[in-house]
Each structure stands twice: as C-alpha cells, then as structure tokens.
Scaffold this active site. Structure first.
Site, PDB file in Angstrom:
ATOM      1  N   TYR A  27      39.863 -27.229  24.652  1.00 26.88           N
ATOM      2  CA  TYR A  27      40.946 -27.791  23.834  1.00 26.88           C
ATOM      3  C   TYR A  27      41.864 -28.684  24.681  1.00 26.88           C
ATOM      4  O   TYR A  27      42.305 -29.748  24.225  1.00 26.88           O
ATOM      5  CB  TYR A  27      41.761 -26.669  23.181  1.00 26.88           C
ATOM      6  CG  TYR A  27      40.976 -25.823  22.199  1.00 26.88           C
ATOM      7  CD1 TYR A  27      39.988 -26.383  21.381  1.00 26.88           C
ATOM      8  CD2 TYR A  27      41.221 -24.464  22.066  1.00 26.88           C
ATOM      9  CE1 TYR A  27      39.266 -25.606  20.480  1.00 26.88           C
ATOM     10  CE2 TYR A  27      40.505 -23.677  21.155  1.00 26.88           C
ATOM     11  CZ  TYR A  27      39.538 -24.266  20.367  1.00 26.88           C
ATOM     12  OH  TYR A  27      38.836 -23.497  19.469  1.00 26.88           O
ATOM     13  N   ARG A  71      27.483 -26.017  23.217  1.00 23.68           N
ATOM     14  CA  ARG A  71      27.401 -26.831  24.440  1.00 23.68           C
ATOM     15  C   ARG A  71      26.576 -28.111  24.237  1.00 23.68           C
ATOM     16  O   ARG A  71      25.905 -28.587  25.142  1.00 23.68           O
ATOM     17  CB  ARG A  71      26.855 -25.998  25.609  1.00 23.68           C
ATOM     18  CG  ARG A  71      27.860 -24.945  26.114  1.00 23.68           C
ATOM     19  CD  ARG A  71      27.241 -23.963  27.087  1.00 23.68           C
ATOM     20  NE  ARG A  71      26.256 -23.125  26.427  1.00 23.68           N
ATOM     21  CZ  ARG A  71      26.527 -22.044  25.684  1.00 23.68           C
ATOM     22  NH1 ARG A  71      27.789 -21.662  25.541  1.00 23.68           N
ATOM     23  NH2 ARG A  71      25.560 -21.354  25.116  1.00 23.68           N
ATOM     24  N   ASN A  76      37.137 -20.517  28.226  1.00 22.18           N
ATOM     25  CA  ASN A  76      36.288 -21.679  27.939  1.00 22.18           C
ATOM     26  C   ASN A  76      36.867 -22.507  26.803  1.00 22.18           C
ATOM     27  O   ASN A  76      36.896 -23.736  26.858  1.00 22.18           O
ATOM     28  CB  ASN A  76      34.875 -21.225  27.537  1.00 22.18           C
ATOM     29  CG  ASN A  76      34.054 -20.819  28.746  1.00 22.18           C
ATOM     30  OD1 ASN A  76      34.394 -21.181  29.875  1.00 22.18           O
ATOM     31  ND2 ASN A  76      33.000 -20.056  28.507  1.00 22.18           N
ATOM     32  N   VAL A 124      30.660 -22.818  15.775  1.00 19.35           N
ATOM     33  CA  VAL A 124      29.308 -23.379  15.872  1.00 19.35           C
ATOM     34  C   VAL A 124      28.369 -22.226  16.242  1.00 19.35           C
ATOM     35  O   VAL A 124      28.693 -21.419  17.125  1.00 19.35           O
ATOM     36  CB  VAL A 124      29.246 -24.497  16.940  1.00 19.35           C
ATOM     37  CG1 VAL A 124      27.814 -24.971  17.152  1.00 19.35           C
ATOM     38  CG2 VAL A 124      30.131 -25.673  16.522  1.00 19.35           C
ATOM     39  N   GLY A 168      31.032 -28.758  18.534  1.00 21.02           N
ATOM     40  CA  GLY A 168      32.391 -28.251  18.271  1.00 21.02           C
ATOM     41  C   GLY A 168      33.403 -29.373  18.418  1.00 21.02           C
ATOM     42  O   GLY A 168      34.323 -29.518  17.601  1.00 21.02           O
ATOM     43  N   ILE A 181      37.128 -22.457  13.411  1.00 14.85           N
ATOM     44  CA  ILE A 181      36.176 -23.482  13.841  1.00 14.85           C
ATOM     45  C   ILE A 181      35.069 -22.739  14.573  1.00 14.85           C
ATOM     46  O   ILE A 181      35.344 -21.897  15.435  1.00 14.85           O
ATOM     47  CB  ILE A 181      36.828 -24.589  14.695  1.00 14.85           C
ATOM     48  CG1 ILE A 181      35.797 -25.662  15.068  1.00 14.85           C
ATOM     49  CG2 ILE A 181      37.535 -24.037  15.915  1.00 14.85           C
ATOM     50  CD1 ILE A 181      36.431 -26.942  15.613  1.00 14.85           C
TER      51      ILE A 181
END
Lengths: 235, 235
Positions: free
Chosen positions: A206, A168, A201, A162, A172, A160
């Site tokens: 998650y 931000r 982060n 971006v 995502g 996954i």
C-alpha cells in the site's frame, strides 16, 4: 469449505498445459461491475478472505444474505452505495464491452509459466466475455464515505482480495488502481481502507502505491448485544 | 474564526442569568435530522472539531462545499447516504414534531447551574420548535457502511461533536445512543467510528457505552496528489 482447501503442490505438469507456449504465457484479466449472478462466487471469496485474516469466527454471511443486501430490489446506481468490482481471468482475450456505469478494464499479463488453478471449476465465471474459459480471481467491495474536513465524498474499501494462486502478478494493484482511478475521475477526495498491523507485506504494498498508513487512529465498534441493547432505548 | 475563540473565564454572573432558579435548572435538548438550512452551523462545528483534534491543516470545507455534498439536489433519503443529526438546546421545552424519516428525540437535563454559552448568538438555531431561544450544541455526521462478514449494512460515524460549554452533561452519549438506536431499529449489524489513540477520555467513554476498541487495524489513505496520479491512469 472447498474454496478454503490448500492448493496442490506445484508440479512439472503445470508447465505442459495446452495454453503454455515456448515463449511464455499471457493471462488476460478483466475488471467489471459485479451483478447478483456473481454472488455465489463473491460469497466464496469473502470466506477465503476470512480464513486468511484469521477471522472465520466473525463470518456469518450466506449467499442469500449477501444477495439481499448487496443487490436489493431497486438498488441505487453503482458507486452511490455498496459496490463490487469483480476480477476475472482467462487464457484468451476478453471481448471489449460497455456498461452505462463503468467500462470494464482489460489488461494482459505476461507470465513465464501458466498458472495452475486448483479451484478453476469452483470459480468458473457465468458471465460471457471471452472465447475461452473465464475464472473469477478476486474482488473489491467498496462504498462511498465522506470527509467533512474536505467536504467531499470518497470511497471506503471494505474488502480487497485476490485468490492465492493469482497473487504476486500485479492483480491486487490493478484492482486498487482501478478504484483509485474511478475515485479521481469522480472528483472524490480520498480512498481509504484498513489493514491488520501484522500484515507487513500488505502495508509495504500500500505504501508503494502512495498510501499513508495512519498510526494514531483506532477503530471503535458497537455490535452484537451491545448494539441491540440500544434498540428499544428510551433516550 | 469566531467559533474557535476561547470561552471567557467563568464568573459569578453565570449563575445569575434569568433562566436560573433556586432549585436547579433544566436544559431541554432535541436531536433532529439536519437540513441544508443548518449548514452554516454545521460548518462552524466541523471547524471547532478540527481545532480540538489538532487537524486544522486538513480543514478545507466551506459552507458552500458542505451544502453541495451533504444536501445535493435529488439527495437520497436520510440514512441511505451522508446524514447529519443536529443537537439543539433550549431553556424552554421543545414542541413535539414529526418527520417522515425520523421523529426528533427530546430529553430534559437537570443541571445544578445554567450553562453560560459564550457563542449563543453565533449558534442560534433558525429552526422553529420551542417557545424560547434554541441553540445548536453539537452534531453527528454518519453514513451507511457494510460488513461482508455479517452481510449487513451498518453506520459509520464520521464526526461526533458537542460544543465545549455543553460537554460532560450526557449530550454526547445522547447523540451516540440515538444513532445506535436507529441502527438497531433498522436491523443494522454495527456502528463504527475511529478515535485518536491519545484521547483517553473518549476511549473510556466509548468503552463504557459497550464499544470495543480494535487494537490491530490501521487506516490506509490514498489522497491528494497520490490519488490524482491515478486519474488518467491507463490501468
């Protein structure tokens, strides 16, 4: 590789682009099933991910090898094997569209300032869908897995990602939510993926989405020469 | 559950069974593709594995739910989706047999003493193949995964399990080697699985087979109510 070049420093010019308005800026996003035509972009995105994960020494994919394995002749339907959702972005709204397997997800994002994308030309999308330019901003690559304890399939997310200038902004989360919604809709039991333990982060992100991080399990991998040694093994 | 009952303590009777001979004992093994007829045994094996892993609180599978998800109507060919290899054991040789997708692997094991199997009746195999009794001794459940860095499929092992009385005879290694050989034969890039970090015996066994244990990656899981919350999400 051009895609891995660092973005230019922010400048005042970024806020005077034609698409900005005094009251803010809208970025339009779309998540759709990728096709073989998207492979050149997918290849560049995977390479950027390898750079971010400090794993370029493991990166061997070419656009041709990705096309042959992700979109082989007589490929099974999406979701039953390796599947890619592509995230596209535009300064103008996307047209609603249909796909027999997955209806694209559209969402506007209200930003204070427009985003200066230093790789806009490299990631220009070939897919129709909006009145203006469309840019590929990220992807998620996944496939079915199986839980024998639940006796249910699930999805495993291999990648996954971006692109840096679009991070931000909730994109995502939009990719992950779209996949979780698809899994829940199909009655699947789990969505799983892995994270590097130093990526604090990502772990925080998650957990905020409701995921558990399993501390006790370790991945075992048989690959390269160690795997080839079994090829002609007389068991 | 009967399969989880502890085995009786070893006794002198074990070495006087009819199949023992003064000069040792041969245990014949076969690894073949499982079919829907094997589901009752697969279900019992998965439960025994949950007991061993101290994870029975996560065990929800029934024989019916396993049959519906592992062997659905119009199931894709073996190796392209969820696939099970079954390990069978007999005191007499197996007949060679053919399968269009996988030729069963046969191997004799020379033991000092015959094995007293306290669950022999429960795990009696319904499949033909030997002149004598055939017992199910273990299994491996796996499915294709994908490495985007290699642009190659691989196999992910969800479960690998050998019943307690048949352990430490090389049968787990035979299951894993058979799968590695199949992956190498298909040109796949990796075979991967996970291990609990406290299972030192398993880790040692895997490393001796040539596997790397990846220390940095952690599994993330979205399941249960946290996943269901996405079912009707307006992304």
């Amino acid at each position: 590789m051009a895609a891995a070049a660092p973005p230019p420093p922010p400048s005042a010019a970024a806020i005077t682009l034609p698409e900005s308005t005094p009251s803010g800026h809208t970025l339009f996003s779309r998540i759709r099933l990728a096709t073989v035509d998207d492979v050149p972009h997918i290849h560049k995105l995977i390479h950027q991910m390898a750079v971010f994960e400090r794993l370029t020494h493991l990166f061997q994919a070419t656009a041709d090898s990705l096309a042959a394995t992700l979109f082989p002749p007589n490929a099974p339907p999406p979701f039953t094997s390796f599947t890619v959702f592509l995230l596209e972005l535009s300064n103008s709204p996307f047209f609603p569209s249909q796909n027999p397997h997955f209806t694209p997800v559209l969402k506007p994002h209200h930003l204070d300032l427009p985003i200066a994308d230093p790789e806009k030309e490299i990631f220009r999308s070939s897919a129709a869908g909006a009145t203006g330019d469309v840019t590929v901003g990220g992807f998620v690559l996944f496939f079915p897995n199986y839980s024998s304890f639940l006796a249910k399939p699930g999805f495993y997310i291999e990648d996954i990602f971006v692109r840096e200038c679009y991070r931000r902004k909730g994109l995502g989360q939009m990719l992950l939510s779209t996949l979780a919604a698809q899994a829940a809709k199909m009655g699947y039991g789990r969505v799983e993926w892995v994270v590097l333990d130093w990526n604090a982060n990502a772990i925080k992100f998650y957990e905020q989405m409701g995921a558990e991080i399993l501390p006790e399990w370790r991945i075992c991998r048989l690959t390269g020469e160690s795997l080839q040694a079994y090829a002609n093994l007389n068991i």
